[in-house]
Design a protein around this motif. Structure first.
Motif, PDB file in Angstrom:
ATOM      1  N   VAL A 149      22.738   1.013  45.233  1.00 47.88           N
ATOM      2  CA  VAL A 149      22.439   0.821  46.652  1.00 47.88           C
ATOM      3  C   VAL A 149      21.865  -0.571  46.851  1.00 47.88           C
ATOM      4  N   SER A 150      22.344  -1.265  47.890  1.00 46.97           N
ATOM      5  CA  SER A 150      21.746  -2.528  48.296  1.00 46.97           C
ATOM      6  C   SER A 150      21.282  -2.375  49.738  1.00 46.97           C
ATOM      7  N   ALA A 151      20.850  -3.458  50.344  1.00 47.42           N
ATOM      8  CA  ALA A 151      20.394  -3.394  51.733  1.00 47.42           C
ATOM      9  C   ALA A 151      21.529  -3.075  52.695  1.00 47.42           C
ATOM     10  N   THR A 152      22.767  -3.407  52.295  1.00 43.36           N
ATOM     11  CA  THR A 152      23.878  -3.271  53.238  1.00 43.36           C
ATOM     12  C   THR A 152      25.038  -2.422  52.721  1.00 43.36           C
ATOM     13  N   THR A 153      25.028  -2.034  51.448  1.00 39.50           N
ATOM     14  CA  THR A 153      26.127  -1.255  50.893  1.00 39.50           C
ATOM     15  C   THR A 153      25.594  -0.219  49.897  1.00 39.50           C
ATOM     16  N   PHE A 154      26.450   0.745  49.577  1.00 36.83           N
ATOM     17  CA  PHE A 154      26.183   1.633  48.453  1.00 36.83           C
ATOM     18  C   PHE A 154      27.478   1.797  47.657  1.00 36.83           C
ATOM     19  N   GLU A 155      27.347   2.219  46.389  1.00 32.98           N
ATOM     20  CA  GLU A 155      28.499   2.375  45.512  1.00 32.98           C
ATOM     21  C   GLU A 155      28.541   3.776  44.920  1.00 32.98           C
ATOM     22  N   THR A 156      29.731   4.193  44.570  1.00 27.00           N
ATOM     23  CA  THR A 156      29.950   5.435  43.856  1.00 27.00           C
ATOM     24  C   THR A 156      31.157   5.253  42.956  1.00 27.00           C
ATOM     25  N   VAL A 157      31.220   6.020  41.882  1.00 28.29           N
ATOM     26  CA  VAL A 157      32.336   5.933  40.944  1.00 28.29           C
ATOM     27  C   VAL A 157      33.181   7.192  41.075  1.00 28.29           C
ATOM     28  N   ILE A 158      34.485   7.004  41.235  1.00 24.27           N
ATOM     29  CA  ILE A 158      35.425   8.094  41.440  1.00 24.27           C
ATOM     30  C   ILE A 158      36.201   8.335  40.152  1.00 24.27           C
ATOM     31  N   ILE A 159      36.109   9.538  39.592  1.00 22.24           N
ATOM     32  CA  ILE A 159      36.878   9.849  38.388  1.00 22.24           C
ATOM     33  C   ILE A 159      38.357   9.987  38.760  1.00 22.24           C
ATOM     34  N   PRO A 160      39.261   9.826  37.792  1.00 19.07           N
ATOM     35  CA  PRO A 160      40.700   9.879  38.103  1.00 19.07           C
ATOM     36  C   PRO A 160      41.126  11.143  38.842  1.00 19.07           C
ATOM     37  N   HIS A 161      40.580  12.301  38.443  1.00 17.98           N
ATOM     38  CA  HIS A 161      40.969  13.550  39.103  1.00 17.98           C
ATOM     39  C   HIS A 161      40.647  13.513  40.589  1.00 17.98           C
ATOM     40  N   SER A 162      39.415  13.150  40.927  1.00 18.60           N
ATOM     41  CA  SER A 162      39.010  13.107  42.334  1.00 18.60           C
ATOM     42  C   SER A 162      39.823  12.086  43.125  1.00 18.60           C
ATOM     43  N   PHE A 163      40.160  10.984  42.470  1.00 20.53           N
ATOM     44  CA  PHE A 163      40.951   9.947  43.129  1.00 20.53           C
ATOM     45  C   PHE A 163      42.343  10.470  43.483  1.00 20.53           C
ATOM     46  N   GLU A 164      42.928  11.256  42.585  1.00 22.98           N
ATOM     47  CA  GLU A 164      44.306  11.708  42.772  1.00 22.98           C
ATOM     48  C   GLU A 164      44.435  12.898  43.709  1.00 22.98           C
ATOM     49  N   VAL A 165      43.406  13.775  43.764  1.00 22.77           N
ATOM     50  CA  VAL A 165      43.549  15.002  44.550  1.00 22.77           C
ATOM     51  C   VAL A 165      42.884  14.909  45.923  1.00 22.77           C
ATOM     52  N   THR A 166      42.455  13.728  46.317  1.00 23.59           N
ATOM     53  CA  THR A 166      41.872  13.520  47.645  1.00 23.59           C
ATOM     54  C   THR A 166      42.583  12.358  48.336  1.00 23.59           C
ATOM     55  N   THR A 167      42.173  12.096  49.565  1.00 21.99           N
ATOM     56  CA  THR A 167      42.785  10.995  50.318  1.00 21.99           C
ATOM     57  C   THR A 167      42.325   9.628  49.840  1.00 21.99           C
ATOM     58  N   LEU A 168      41.390   9.578  48.875  1.00 21.93           N
ATOM     59  CA  LEU A 168      40.908   8.281  48.391  1.00 21.93           C
ATOM     60  C   LEU A 168      42.041   7.418  47.850  1.00 21.93           C
ATOM     61  N   HIS A 170      44.739   6.888  49.081  1.00 26.10           N
ATOM     62  CA  HIS A 170      45.415   6.203  50.188  1.00 26.10           C
ATOM     63  C   HIS A 170      44.542   5.118  50.817  1.00 26.10           C
ATOM     64  N   ARG A 171      43.264   5.054  50.425  1.00 27.55           N
ATOM     65  CA  ARG A 171      42.320   4.179  51.102  1.00 27.55           C
ATOM     66  C   ARG A 171      42.451   2.725  50.675  1.00 27.55           C
ATOM     67  N   GLN A 172      42.125   1.832  51.631  1.00 24.09           N
ATOM     68  CA  GLN A 172      42.143   0.406  51.393  1.00 24.09           C
ATOM     69  C   GLN A 172      40.856  -0.212  51.936  1.00 24.09           C
ATOM     70  N   VAL A 173      40.590  -1.430  51.520  1.00 25.45           N
ATOM     71  CA  VAL A 173      39.426  -2.154  52.021  1.00 25.45           C
ATOM     72  C   VAL A 173      39.506  -2.244  53.548  1.00 25.45           C
ATOM     73  N   ASP A 174      38.383  -2.054  54.203  1.00 26.74           N
ATOM     74  CA  ASP A 174      38.200  -2.079  55.661  1.00 26.74           C
ATOM     75  C   ASP A 174      38.569  -0.763  56.335  1.00 26.74           C
ATOM     76  N   ASP A 175      39.146   0.203  55.591  1.00 26.86           N
ATOM     77  CA  ASP A 175      39.366   1.521  56.171  1.00 26.86           C
ATOM     78  C   ASP A 175      38.014   2.148  56.503  1.00 26.86           C
ATOM     79  N   LEU A 176      37.976   2.927  57.577  1.00 21.52           N
ATOM     80  CA  LEU A 176      36.755   3.621  57.969  1.00 21.52           C
ATOM     81  C   LEU A 176      36.702   5.021  57.353  1.00 21.52           C
ATOM     82  N   VAL A 177      35.505   5.445  56.949  1.00 21.83           N
ATOM     83  CA  VAL A 177      35.310   6.770  56.381  1.00 21.83           C
ATOM     84  C   VAL A 177      34.129   7.457  57.055  1.00 21.83           C
ATOM     85  N   ASN A 178      34.160   8.784  57.046  1.00 22.64           N
ATOM     86  CA  ASN A 178      33.056   9.579  57.573  1.00 22.64           C
ATOM     87  C   ASN A 178      31.985   9.748  56.503  1.00 22.64           C
ATOM     88  N   LEU A 179      30.728   9.579  56.885  1.00 18.10           N
ATOM     89  CA  LEU A 179      29.613   9.727  55.951  1.00 18.10           C
ATOM     90  C   LEU A 179      28.665  10.815  56.437  1.00 18.10           C
TER      91      LEU A 179
END
Length: 207
Positions: A149-168, A170-179
């Motif tokens: 976590v920084s003042a303006t961003t946060f990070e998370t690591v996505i394992i291959p399984h989660s990356f493949e079975v979700t919409t992640l 399809h995501r690209q830089v500047d895409d909006l996500v719900n938090l």
């Protein structure tokens, strides 16, 4: 309530209305087990099933939901993460997710990290006090662990399984996500606010 463990994917196939909208969702969810009136999380947004038929069902979204989530930008063909509501006795594999979006933010970076992926997302000021390293956060309805976590961003690591079975995938830089922040963090922050402002606590006495 939900767990942030994505069970199925779906896609928007038809949108009706402007101020309020009806959306038809195509999915491989077993619709025979999905009752009219059931709650389903759609990329982190809790919506109610109002009609179903074949391999599709219809949900309704108010103008408030459209304004406060990414749903207002969904179009025919938009892929979405789906999770049916938690049942008593079900395994809680992620964390408690309510399907109430706290903020919308842009993806700042998606970078390969070995076979996994590092995801960096802008941190809205309203969520800054609620996000901590090793804490949980729901990103488009996916239960993820915060790794930095920084003042303006946060990070998370996505394992291959989660990356493949979700919409992640399809995501690209500047895409909006719900938090959605972890509910535990929200209540802790509220208690701190009460203590700092010397506000009286609610009491159950007399009820």
């Amino acid at each position: 309530m939900f767990t942030g463990i994505i069970q199925h994917l779906g896609s928007v196939i038809e949108i009706e209305g402007r101020a309020d909208r009806d959306l038809w969702i195509e999915t491989d969810l077993p619709l025979e087990a999905l009752a009219i009136g059931a709650s389903v999380a759609h990329s982190g947004v809790c919506l109610t099933v109002v009609e179903k038929g074949g391999s599709r069902y219809r949900v309704q979204a108010s103008s408030e939901t459209l304004a406060r989530t990414t749903l207002g930008k969904w179009r025919s063909g938009t892929p979405i993460n789906l999770e049916t509501s938690l049942r008593m006795g079900s395994e809680l594999g992620g964390h408690i997710v309510f399907g109430h979006v706290d903020a919308v933010a842009a993806i700042d970076a998606i970078e390969p990290l070995g076979e996994s992926w590092r995801l960096r997302i802008a941190l809205p000021p309203v969520l800054a006090p609620l996000v901590a390293v090793k804490g949980s956060i729901a990103v488009d309805g996916i239960s993820l662990t915060v790794t930095a976590v920084s003042a303006t961003t946060f990070e998370t690591v996505i394992i291959p399984h989660s990356f493949e079975v979700t919409t992640l995938r399809h995501r690209q830089v500047d895409d909006l996500v719900n938090l959605e922040a972890d509910m535990l963090a929200r209540y802790v922050q509220r208690q701190i606010g009460f203590a700092q402002n010397s506000l009286p606590y609610a009491s159950a006495e007399g009820f």
